[in-house]
Design a protein around this motif. Structure first.
Motif, PDB file in Angstrom:
ATOM      1  N   ARG A 197       0.288  -0.848   0.196  1.00 35.39           N
ATOM      2  CA  ARG A 197       0.291   0.304  -0.336  1.00 35.39           C
ATOM      3  C   ARG A 197       0.911   1.319  -0.063  1.00 35.39           C
ATOM      4  N   GLN A 198       2.172   1.549   0.940  1.00 33.32           N
ATOM      5  CA  GLN A 198       2.441   1.825   1.197  1.00 33.32           C
ATOM      6  C   GLN A 198       3.444   2.930  -1.090  1.00 33.32           C
ATOM      7  N   GLU A 199       3.843   1.821  -1.251  1.00 35.73           N
ATOM      8  CA  GLU A 199       4.905   1.250  -2.278  1.00 35.73           C
ATOM      9  C   GLU A 199       3.566   2.022  -3.404  1.00 35.73           C
ATOM     10  N   LEU A 200       2.556   1.349  -3.643  1.00 34.33           N
ATOM     11  CA  LEU A 200       1.894   1.858  -4.941  1.00 34.33           C
ATOM     12  C   LEU A 200       0.582   2.675  -4.166  1.00 34.33           C
ATOM     13  N   GLU A 201       0.232   3.139  -3.702  1.00 34.05           N
ATOM     14  CA  GLU A 201      -1.197   3.484  -3.209  1.00 34.05           C
ATOM     15  C   GLU A 201      -1.084   4.919  -4.418  1.00 34.05           C
ATOM     16  N   THR A 202      -0.182   5.822  -4.112  1.00 36.95           N
ATOM     17  CA  THR A 202       0.093   6.913  -4.261  1.00 36.95           C
ATOM     18  C   THR A 202      -0.375   6.567  -6.487  1.00 36.95           C
ATOM     19  N   PRO A 203       0.549   5.809  -6.779  1.00 35.40           N
ATOM     20  CA  PRO A 203       0.387   5.746  -8.464  1.00 35.40           C
ATOM     21  C   PRO A 203      -1.339   4.875  -8.942  1.00 35.40           C
ATOM     22  N   VAL A 204      -1.576   3.883  -7.979  1.00 33.74           N
ATOM     23  CA  VAL A 204      -2.719   3.633  -8.058  1.00 33.74           C
ATOM     24  C   VAL A 204      -3.794   4.634  -8.516  1.00 33.74           C
ATOM     25  N   LEU A 205      -3.767   5.188  -7.787  1.00 34.83           N
ATOM     26  CA  LEU A 205      -4.987   6.061  -6.965  1.00 34.83           C
ATOM     27  C   LEU A 205      -4.613   7.304  -8.224  1.00 34.83           C
ATOM     28  N   GLU A 206      -3.510   7.923  -8.572  1.00 35.11           N
ATOM     29  CA  GLU A 206      -3.324   8.311  -9.977  1.00 35.11           C
ATOM     30  C   GLU A 206      -3.854   7.962 -10.826  1.00 35.11           C
ATOM     31  N   ARG A 207      -3.929   7.023 -11.115  1.00 39.12           N
ATOM     32  CA  ARG A 207      -3.796   5.591 -12.857  1.00 39.12           C
ATOM     33  C   ARG A 207      -6.010   5.954 -12.757  1.00 39.12           C
ATOM     34  N   ALA A 208      -6.620   5.598 -11.010  1.00 40.50           N
ATOM     35  CA  ALA A 208      -8.204   5.741 -11.000  1.00 40.50           C
ATOM     36  C   ALA A 208      -8.279   7.185 -11.031  1.00 40.50           C
ATOM     37  N   SER A 209      -7.569   8.093 -10.905  1.00 40.16           N
ATOM     38  CA  SER A 209      -8.366   9.578 -10.959  1.00 40.16           C
ATOM     39  C   SER A 209      -8.152   9.426 -12.328  1.00 40.16           C
ATOM     40  N   LYS A 210      -7.311   9.408 -13.616  1.00 33.88           N
ATOM     41  CA  LYS A 210      -7.293   9.974 -14.706  1.00 33.88           C
ATOM     42  C   LYS A 210      -8.557   8.676 -15.424  1.00 33.88           C
ATOM     43  N   SER A 211      -8.901   7.865 -15.302  1.00 31.01           N
ATOM     44  CA  SER A 211      -9.616   6.797 -15.350  1.00 31.01           C
ATOM     45  C   SER A 211     -11.205   7.372 -15.061  1.00 31.01           C
ATOM     46  N   VAL A 212     -11.064   7.624 -13.936  1.00 37.15           N
ATOM     47  CA  VAL A 212     -12.685   8.551 -13.378  1.00 37.15           C
ATOM     48  C   VAL A 212     -12.974   9.455 -14.727  1.00 37.15           C
ATOM     49  N   TRP A 213     -11.764  10.751 -14.697  1.00 35.32           N
ATOM     50  CA  TRP A 213     -11.988  11.763 -15.045  1.00 35.32           C
ATOM     51  C   TRP A 213     -12.294  11.664 -16.840  1.00 35.32           C
ATOM     52  N   GLU A 214     -11.535  10.893 -17.610  1.00 39.91           N
ATOM     53  CA  GLU A 214     -11.551  10.138 -18.906  1.00 39.91           C
ATOM     54  C   GLU A 214     -13.688   9.588 -19.079  1.00 39.91           C
ATOM     55  N   LEU A 215     -14.081   9.621 -17.830  1.00 42.71           N
ATOM     56  CA  LEU A 215     -14.997   8.975 -17.509  1.00 42.71           C
ATOM     57  C   LEU A 215     -15.837  10.238 -17.725  1.00 42.71           C
ATOM     58  N   ILE A 216     -15.655  11.061 -16.853  1.00 41.70           N
ATOM     59  CA  ILE A 216     -16.550  11.684 -16.689  1.00 41.70           C
ATOM     60  C   ILE A 216     -16.591  13.315 -17.626  1.00 41.70           C
ATOM     61  N   LEU A 217     -15.252  12.976 -18.847  1.00 41.92           N
ATOM     62  CA  LEU A 217     -15.178  14.326 -19.987  1.00 41.92           C
ATOM     63  C   LEU A 217     -15.142  13.753 -21.107  1.00 41.92           C
ATOM     64  N   ASP A 218     -16.270  12.346 -20.312  1.00 44.51           N
ATOM     65  CA  ASP A 218     -16.149  11.933 -22.274  1.00 44.51           C
ATOM     66  C   ASP A 218     -17.643  12.175 -23.070  1.00 44.51           C
ATOM     67  N   ASN A 219     -17.523  12.659 -24.284  1.00 42.60           N
ATOM     68  CA  ASN A 219     -18.807  13.688 -24.809  1.00 42.60           C
ATOM     69  C   ASN A 219     -20.082  12.249 -24.995  1.00 42.60           C
ATOM     70  N   ASP A 220     -18.629  11.570 -25.162  1.00 41.74           N
ATOM     71  CA  ASP A 220     -20.179  10.706 -26.073  1.00 41.74           C
ATOM     72  C   ASP A 220     -21.442   9.478 -24.684  1.00 41.74           C
ATOM     73  N   GLY A 221     -20.401   9.208 -23.433  1.00 39.59           N
ATOM     74  CA  GLY A 221     -21.028   8.103 -22.516  1.00 39.59           C
ATOM     75  C   GLY A 221     -21.074   9.013 -21.910  1.00 39.59           C
ATOM     76  N   LEU A 222     -20.918   8.749 -20.301  1.00 44.16           N
ATOM     77  CA  LEU A 222     -21.069   9.276 -18.901  1.00 44.16           C
ATOM     78  C   LEU A 222     -20.913  10.955 -19.150  1.00 44.16           C
ATOM     79  N   GLY A 223     -19.644  11.294 -19.402  1.00 45.82           N
ATOM     80  CA  GLY A 223     -20.020  12.749 -19.578  1.00 45.82           C
ATOM     81  C   GLY A 223     -21.090  13.298 -19.756  1.00 45.82           C
ATOM     82  N   LYS A 224     -21.070  13.010 -21.476  1.00 48.76           N
ATOM     83  CA  LYS A 224     -22.546  13.383 -21.410  1.00 48.76           C
ATOM     84  C   LYS A 224     -23.556  13.531 -20.926  1.00 48.76           C
TER      85      LYS A 224
ATOM     86  N   ILE B  31     -23.465  13.189 -17.729  1.00 48.67           N
ATOM     87  CA  ILE B  31     -23.745  14.214 -16.967  1.00 48.67           C
ATOM     88  C   ILE B  31     -24.528  15.240 -17.846  1.00 48.67           C
ATOM     89  N   ASN B  32     -23.620  16.045 -18.350  1.00 41.75           N
ATOM     90  CA  ASN B  32     -24.102  16.861 -18.776  1.00 41.75           C
ATOM     91  C   ASN B  32     -25.237  17.484 -19.168  1.00 41.75           C
TER      92      ASN B  32
END
Length: 179
Positions: free
Chosen positions: A70-97, A99-100
């Protein structure tokens, strides 16, 4: 009612009160859980972990290994998950659409206006129309652009559910995600 000013907080409160935020959060969680690329990336990170590949790791307890991982991987895993969440939120065809459209619908309901506020053009809607009129305005920035200027930090807080894939993802402001 049509002349009153509706703030973003008013829209957010309505979305929270009617359960829409919870519904959207659940959709994000389910899409994260189904994200095979995110799973593969996380598995690869664990397989390549210094903690697991250090001589003597097999002598450590499961708890010691988990804490070290957890100490070694928490930050990189959370950063990758965060990036994936933002991709979902900003998707103009899927979930982002979705939400808008949901936010626009609630804003229209609260302000007494008739949806849609922006009539859809060919495929890009109001943003594309505005871009043709004024190319420098109303352009969404990509996640990588926001990351480069320091505006995006950890967005997803998964630390409340440590060992397994979280059942709940908490979206938090970047300033409070500094843990």
């Amino acid at each position: 009612m049509g002349s009153s000013v509706i703030s973003p907080e008013d829209v957010l409160e309505s979305l929270m009160n009617d359960g829409t935020i919870d519904t959207l959060r659940l959709k994000i969680i389910n899409q994260l859980k189904a994200n095979e690329e995110l799973k593969k990336t996380t598995i690869t990170m664990v397989e390549q972990s210094k903690v697991l590949n250090t001589p003597g790791a097999e002598k450590q307890t499961k708890r010691e290994l988990f804490d070290a991982l957890r100490q070694e991987l928490e930050t990189p895993v959370l950063e990758r998950a965060s990036k994936s969440v933002w991709e979902l939120i900003l998707d103009n065809d899927g979930l982002g659409k979705e939400i808008n459209e949901t936010v626009e619908r609630v804003f229209c309901r609260l302000s007494g206006r008739e949806p849609p506020l922006f009539s859809p053009t060919s495929s890009g809607g109001a943003a594309e129309k505005e871009e043709k009129i004024n190319p420098s305005s109303s352009k969404k920035r990509s996640l990588s652009e926001m990351s480069m200027d320091g505006r995006v930090d950890k967005v997803v807080d998964l630390t409340s559910n440590p060992p397994a894939m979280p059942d709940e993802v908490h979206l938090v402001p970047s300033s409070s995600a500094q843990t």
